[in-house]
Motif scaffolding. Structure first.
Motif, PDB file in Angstrom:
ATOM      1  N   ALA D  93      59.417  46.707 -11.103  1.00  0.00           N
ATOM      2  CA  ALA D  93      58.189  46.567 -10.282  1.00  0.00           C
ATOM      3  C   ALA D  93      57.934  45.091  -9.960  1.00  0.00           C
ATOM      4  O   ALA D  93      57.244  44.784  -8.993  1.00  0.00           O
ATOM      5  CB  ALA D  93      56.989  47.145 -11.024  1.00  0.00           C
ATOM      6  N   LEU D  94      58.524  44.189 -10.767  1.00  0.00           N
ATOM      7  CA  LEU D  94      58.258  42.762 -10.531  1.00  0.00           C
ATOM      8  C   LEU D  94      59.342  42.185  -9.630  1.00  0.00           C
ATOM      9  O   LEU D  94      60.451  42.724  -9.558  1.00  0.00           O
ATOM     10  CB  LEU D  94      58.245  42.002 -11.863  1.00  0.00           C
ATOM     11  N   SER D  95      59.041  41.066  -8.993  1.00  0.00           N
ATOM     12  CA  SER D  95      60.054  40.449  -8.117  1.00  0.00           C
ATOM     13  C   SER D  95      61.028  39.647  -8.973  1.00  0.00           C
ATOM     14  O   SER D  95      60.764  39.368 -10.146  1.00  0.00           O
ATOM     15  CB  SER D  95      59.358  39.494  -7.139  1.00  0.00           C
ATOM     16  N   ALA D  96      62.144  39.273  -8.375  1.00  0.00           N
ATOM     17  CA  ALA D  96      63.165  38.521  -9.119  1.00  0.00           C
ATOM     18  C   ALA D  96      62.542  37.230  -9.668  1.00  0.00           C
ATOM     19  O   ALA D  96      62.754  36.864 -10.826  1.00  0.00           O
ATOM     20  CB  ALA D  96      64.329  38.185  -8.184  1.00  0.00           C
ATOM     21  N   HIS D  97      61.729  36.580  -8.842  1.00  0.00           N
ATOM     22  CA  HIS D  97      61.122  35.315  -9.279  1.00  0.00           C
ATOM     23  C   HIS D  97      60.210  35.552 -10.474  1.00  0.00           C
ATOM     24  O   HIS D  97      60.273  34.837 -11.480  1.00  0.00           O
ATOM     25  CB  HIS D  97      60.319  34.723  -8.112  1.00  0.00           C
ATOM     26  N   LEU D 129      61.744  39.531  -3.472  1.00  0.00           N
ATOM     27  CA  LEU D 129      61.964  40.990  -3.394  1.00  0.00           C
ATOM     28  C   LEU D 129      61.753  41.643  -4.756  1.00  0.00           C
ATOM     29  O   LEU D 129      62.254  41.124  -5.761  1.00  0.00           O
ATOM     30  CB  LEU D 129      63.403  41.270  -2.941  1.00  0.00           C
ATOM     31  N   PRO D 130      61.037  42.773  -4.788  1.00  0.00           N
ATOM     32  CA  PRO D 130      60.973  43.491  -6.069  1.00  0.00           C
ATOM     33  C   PRO D 130      62.383  43.884  -6.506  1.00  0.00           C
ATOM     34  O   PRO D 130      63.188  44.321  -5.687  1.00  0.00           O
ATOM     35  CB  PRO D 130      60.135  44.725  -5.739  1.00  0.00           C
ATOM     36  N   VAL D 131      62.647  43.747  -7.802  1.00  0.00           N
ATOM     37  CA  VAL D 131      64.009  43.988  -8.301  1.00  0.00           C
ATOM     38  C   VAL D 131      64.426  45.435  -8.025  1.00  0.00           C
ATOM     39  O   VAL D 131      65.602  45.722  -7.830  1.00  0.00           O
ATOM     40  CB  VAL D 131      64.031  43.675  -9.827  1.00  0.00           C
ATOM     41  N   GLY D 132      63.420  46.323  -7.921  1.00  0.00           N
ATOM     42  CA  GLY D 132      63.749  47.730  -7.665  1.00  0.00           C
ATOM     43  C   GLY D 132      64.512  47.915  -6.361  1.00  0.00           C
ATOM     44  O   GLY D 132      65.284  48.849  -6.192  1.00  0.00           O
ATOM     45  N   TYR D 133      64.328  46.985  -5.426  1.00  0.00           N
ATOM     46  CA  TYR D 133      64.994  47.133  -4.120  1.00  0.00           C
ATOM     47  C   TYR D 133      66.429  46.616  -4.163  1.00  0.00           C
ATOM     48  O   TYR D 133      67.196  46.853  -3.233  1.00  0.00           O
ATOM     49  CB  TYR D 133      64.247  46.308  -3.051  1.00  0.00           C
ATOM     50  N   LEU D 134      66.789  45.898  -5.212  1.00  0.00           N
ATOM     51  CA  LEU D 134      68.105  45.235  -5.204  1.00  0.00           C
ATOM     52  C   LEU D 134      69.202  46.204  -5.639  1.00  0.00           C
ATOM     53  O   LEU D 134      68.946  47.202  -6.313  1.00  0.00           O
ATOM     54  CB  LEU D 134      68.091  44.032  -6.155  1.00  0.00           C
ATOM     55  N   SER D 135      70.437  45.866  -5.254  1.00  0.00           N
ATOM     56  CA  SER D 135      71.578  46.709  -5.667  1.00  0.00           C
ATOM     57  C   SER D 135      71.927  46.349  -7.113  1.00  0.00           C
ATOM     58  O   SER D 135      71.456  45.344  -7.655  1.00  0.00           O
ATOM     59  CB  SER D 135      72.769  46.370  -4.768  1.00  0.00           C
ATOM     60  N   ALA D 136      72.787  47.187  -7.735  1.00  0.00           N
ATOM     61  CA  ALA D 136      73.139  46.963  -9.149  1.00  0.00           C
ATOM     62  C   ALA D 136      73.785  45.592  -9.310  1.00  0.00           C
ATOM     63  O   ALA D 136      73.459  44.844 -10.236  1.00  0.00           O
ATOM     64  CB  ALA D 136      74.104  48.060  -9.601  1.00  0.00           C
ATOM     65  N   GLY D 137      74.681  45.251  -8.357  1.00  0.00           N
ATOM     66  CA  GLY D 137      75.357  43.958  -8.442  1.00  0.00           C
ATOM     67  C   GLY D 137      74.355  42.819  -8.381  1.00  0.00           C
ATOM     68  O   GLY D 137      74.398  41.865  -9.163  1.00  0.00           O
TER      69      GLY D 137
END
Lengths: 57, 222, 253, 206
Positions: D93-97, D129-137
C-alpha cells in the motif's frame, strides 16, 4: 425569520447537522474531483497515455 | 531511536488509513453491535438504559478483537517483521509503537464515539462522559493484551482464528471494572473513582506485560 | 490500445456530464433557495408541533434520498451483473457515500426532532430503526469498496452485496415493524402527522426536488472523479510497465 | 556509531549445531567472515542455508556453538547486518519511497537517500508509485535498494540472484563489489555464481 419558539435550539441543531454532513460530503467530492483531475493531467502531460513515442523516459 | 519508533507509528497509521487498511473497521463493527443488541432485547428504552454501559463495553471489546490478528501477521507475511528485528530499535519499543498505533485506530475512536452510540441505548446524559472516560482508559489494556497474543500467533499459519479465544479470558478484569465504573456513574453505591482507578492500573500493567510478552514471542518465533 | 477502447463510453459520459452539470446545479440551487424561503418564511407553524415542523423540511427529503439512492445503486448493480455496462459500477461506487450521508442526515435530524417531541433523542421507532439498518448496509458496502482496490473485481462483489441488501430491505422493514409492536414504547407521535396542509406540502416537494438535483450533481461529479481515478490507475500501471521494459533493456552502469 | 569508520569487524561462527523439529540440520560449523570478504554458502536445498542465516539474524537459537562479532562484542550481529530473504519486506500500500524511508529510519546510520538508492538500482521514476503496482522484478530491486539506504557492514543474503533478470543480476554484482571495496562483508546463500571474484565457498551438508 419568525420566532423559532421554545425548541429553537433543536431546529438550529438539525440544520447545523445538515450543513455539516452535506457540506462535508460536497467538500470531499469536490476535493477528490480536483485531485484526480490534477493527477490525470500530470500523468498525461508526461505523455504516458500515448504509447507512440517510447523515447520519452 | 525515537526516529525509528515514530517511523513505525506513522507507517502503521498510514497503512490503516489507506484503502484496504481497515482503519475504521472497529468503529463500524462497534456501531453494528450496539444496534444489534436492542433487536435482541426489544425497543424498551428503560431496559436498555439500565444495561447501556454493558452493551457499550462488550461492543468495544469485540470490536477491538476483530482486527487484532493482522497486527503482526501482515508484517510477518511480507517480511517487514525481519526488518523490524534488524532495527536499532529494541523489539519492546517496536511492539509499543505498534500497540499504540493499534489503539489509536481502534480504542480511541471507540471511546470518542461511545457518547453518540449511548443515545441508542438511552444512556442518560450525565453518564456519557464517564462511560467514554472508562473506555478511553480501559481500551489500551485490550490493545496491549491483544498485541501480546497476536505476537504469539503471528507465526502460526491459522493463528488468527484462535486469537479471540486466547485474548477474551485475559480481558475479564478490564471488562468487570470498566462496566462497574460506568454503572457507578449511573448512580449506585460504589463511588466512580474506585473501579476507575483500578481500571487505570489494569491498563498500565497490561501495557507493560503485553509489550514484554509480545517482544519475547517475536524474538524466537523465527 | 485496449485501454483506449473501453474508455469510449466513459469519455462520452465525461463530455455529457461536463455540459449537464452547470444546468442541473443551477436548477437545484434555485429550487433549494425557493424551497427554503417558503419553508422558513411562508409555511405556518404546525398547530401541534409548533416551529419544530421546520425540521421536517430536511428530514423527509433526506429519508427519500437515502432510499432513492439505494434503489439507484441496485439498478447499477443489475447494470454491472446483467448488462455488464462499464459505467454501472462507477455509478454504484459514487452513489454509496451520498446515500449514506443522506441516511445520516435523516437520522440526525430525526433525533433533533425527537427530543422536543418524545423527550429523548432516539426512540426505536420502526421507521428510524429501518433507516439505521440501511445506514449500516451503506457502511458495509463502502467498507467492501475500500478493501477491494482492483476495480472490476470489486464492482461485481459489491453489486452482489447491494442486490442482497436490496432484497433484505423490505424484510428488515417488516421485521422491524413487527419487533417494534412487541413492546409499544411511549405513544409515538406519527412522524408526518395528519395529511400535510398544502402550504407545507409545496415547500416540501420543491425542497425534495431541489435536494434530488443537488444529489444528482454530487453523483455526477463523484462519477467523473471515479472515472479519472481509474484512468490514473491504468496510466500508473502503464508507466510502471514502461519503466520495467526501459530498465530491462539498458542495463544500468 | 558508523561501523565503516569502526575497527575492522569480523563475524565469527564457532562450532554451530542446528536442530529443527528434532532433526539435526548441520553440526560443528565454523567460519570467519572478515571485512572485504565474500562467502558463498552452498549446499542442496534443505541443507540448512536458511537456518544458518536465521541463526546469524538471532531468530533461531543454535543448539550448540556461538556467534559473535569481533570488534563489537556487545552488539547483536543482526544490528550490524542487512538481511535480504525471499520475502521483499515491502508494504504494497506504501510507495517505494515511503518503504525505503521507513527502512532508513528503522536501520539508522543513513547512507544514500531513497531517491538515490532507487536510481542506483535502475528505478529512478518509481519513487511515487505504490509498490503494489510494480512487477515482481521491480519489487526485488526496491528490496535490494534497501541495502543502500543504511550503512551496515555485513550483508546476509538468501539466494539474492533468484527472481532477477540478467540486467538486475549484473546490477546486484556491481553493488556487492562496491560494498566489498568499502570494507563490507557478504554472506550469500546461493546456487549459482555471484558475479564476484575471490569468493570463498562454505558448504553445508553432504
Amino acid at each position: 425569520m419568525s420566532d423559532l419558539g421554545p425548541h429553537a435550539g433543536f431546529i438550529l441543531a438539525s440544520y447545523a447537522a445538515v450543513t455539516v454532513v452535506l457540506g462535508g460530503l460536497i467538500l470531499s467530492i469536490l476535493l477528490d474531483h480536483r485531485a484526480q483531475t490534477r493527477a490525470l493531467a500530470e500523468l498525461e502531460q508526461r505523455g504516458i497515455g500515448r504509447r507512440s513515442d517510447r523515447s520519452r523516459s | 531511536m525515537t526516529r525509528a519508533f515514530l517511523a513505525i507509528l506513522k507507517r502503521d497509521l498510514a497503512l490503516a488509513s489507506r484503502a484496504g487498511g481497515g482503519g475504521e473497521l472497529a468503529l463500524v463493527f462497534f456501531l453494528t453491535i450496539v444496534v444489534l443488541v436492542p433487536f435482541a432485547l426489544g425497543p424498551d428504552l428503560n431496559l436498555l438504559s439500565r444495561i447501556g454501559p454493558a452493551i457499550l463495553w462488550l461492543g468495544a471489546l469485540l470490536s477491538m478483537l476483530i482486527g487484532l490478528d493482522r497486527l503482526f501477521q501482515g508484517d510477518e507475511e511480507d517480511g517487514s517483521l525481519d526488518l523490524i528485528r534488524a532495527s536499532v530499535l529494541p523489539l519492546e519499543l517496536a511492539v509499543l509503537a505498534k500497540g499504540l498505533a493499534h489503539w489509536l485506530t481502534t480504542g480511541l475512536p471507540l471511546a470518542l464515539a461511545a457518547p453518540l452510540l449511548g443515545l441508542l441505548v438511552a444512556l442518560p446524559g450525565e453518564a456519557m462522559l464517564p462511560v467514554a472516560a472508562t473506555l478511553l482508559v480501559g481500551t489500551p489494556a485490550l490493545s496491549f493484551i491483544g498485541a501480546g497474543a497476536a505476537a504469539l500467533t503471528a507465526g502460526l499459519r491459522r493463528g488468527g482464528l484462535i486469537l479471540p479465544v486466547l485474548v477474551a479470558p485475559l480481558t475479564v478484569p478490564v471488562l468487570i471494572f470498566g462496566v462497574s465504573a460506568s454503572n457507578a456513574a449511573l448512580g449506585g453505591t460504589i463511588p466512580f473513582a474506585t473501579p476507575f482507578l483500578i481500571l487505570c492500573a489494569l491498563s498500565l500493567a497490561a501495557i507493560v506485560v503485553g509489550t514484554l510478552a509480545a517482544a519475547a514471542a517475536l524474538r524466537q518465533s523465527g | 490500445m485496449a485501454s483506449l477502447i473501453d474508455l469510449a463510453n466513459p469519455t462520452r459520459f465525461m463530455r455529457y456530464s461536463a455540459v449537464l452539470l452547470p444546468w442541473v446545479a443551477g436548477i437545484a440551487g434555485v429550487l433549494l433557495v425557493v424551497g427554503f424561503y417558503l419553508a422558513w418564511f411562508v409555511a405556518p407553524a404546525d398547530y401541534q408541533q409548533g416551529e419544530t415542523i421546520r425540521i421536517m423540511f430536511v428530514h423527509v427529503p433526506a429519508a427519500w434520498l437515502a432510499m432513492m439512492f439505494y434503489t439507484m445503486m441496485t439498478l447499477s448493480a443489475l447494470g454491472t451483473l446483467v448488462w455488464r455496462h462499464p459505467l454501472a459500477d462507477v455509478a454504484q461506487k459514487a452513489a454509496a457515500p451520498i446515500g449514506a450521508a443522506f441516511a445520516l442526515i435523516c437520522l440526525l435530524t430525526g433525533a433533533f426532532w425527537g427530543k422536543p417531541m418524545w423527550g429523548t433523542y432516539w426512540v426505536w421507532d420502526a421507521r428510524l430503526t429501518s433507516m439505521l439498518v440501511l445506514l449500516l448496509i451503506y457502511l458495509g458496502i463502502m467498507a467492501l469498496w475500500r478493501t477491494l482496490d482492483e476495480p472490476s473485481q470489486a464492482g461485481r462483489a459489491v453489486a452482489i452485496l447491494t442486490l442482497v441488501g436490496f432484497v433484505n430491505v423490505p424484510i428488515i422493514k417488516f421485521s422491524v415493524d413487527w419487533w417494534n409492536t412487541l413492546h409499544q414504547p411511549a405513544s409515538v407521535l406519527r412522524l408526518d402527522g395528519p395529511t400535510i396542509h398544502a402550504s407545507m406540502l409545496w415547500p416540501l416537494l420543491i425542497l425534495a426536488v431541489g435536494f434530488t438535483g443537488l444529489a444528482l450533481v454530487l453523483h455526477l461529479v463523484a462519477m467523473r472523479a471515479e472515472i479519472m481515478r481509474r484512468r490514473v490507475r491504468t496510466l500508473t500501471i502503464l508507466e510502471a510497465e514502461r519503466l520495467d521494459r526501459l530498465s530491462a533493456e539498458s542495463a544500468p552502469a | 556509531m558508523t561501523p565503516s569508520s569502526d575497527p575492522i569487524l569480523t563475524l565469527e561462527a564457532d562450532a554451530l549445531t542446528c536442530r529443527r523439529g528434532g532433526r539435526l540440520i548441520f553440526a560443528d560449523l565454523s567460519f570467519r567472515l572478515r571485512s572485504g570478504e565474500a562467502i558463498a554458502l552452498t549446499g542442496r536445498n534443505g541443507a540448512g542455508k536458511s537456518s544458518l542465516l536465521a541463526m546469524l539474524c538471532g531468530q533461531l537459537r543454535p543448539e550448540a556453538g556461538t556467534i559473535r562479532v569481533e570488534g563489537a562484542p556487545d552488539v547483536a550481529p543482526v544490528e550490524l547486518s542487512h538481511v535480504v530473504g525471499h520475502r521483499d519486506g515491502l508494504k504494497t500500500a506504501l510507495s517505494a519511497h515511503e518503504n525505503l524511508a521507513f527502512a532508513q529510519a528503522l536501520l539508522g546510520d543513513a547512507a544514500l537517500s531513497p531517491a538515490e538508492a532507487l536510481a542506483k538500482v535502475g528505478l529512478p521514476h518509481v519513487a511515487a508509485l505504490p509498490v503494489g503496482y510494480l512487477s515482481a522484478g521491480q519489487r526485488r530491486r526496491v528490496a535490494l535498494a534497501r541495502l543502500l539506504v543504511a550503512r551496515r557492514p555485513f550483508w546476509l543474503l538468501d539466494e539474492p540472484m533468484s527472481a532477477l533478470d540478467t540486467a538486475a543480476q549484473a546490477m546486484l554484482s556491481g553493488l556487492m563489489r562496491e560494498h566489498l571495496a568499502q570494507g563490507g562483508a557478504i554472506l550469500a546463500a546461493t546456487h549459482g555464481p555471484l558475479g564476484l571474484d575471490g569468493v570463498r565457498e562454505v558448504k553445508i551438508g553432504p
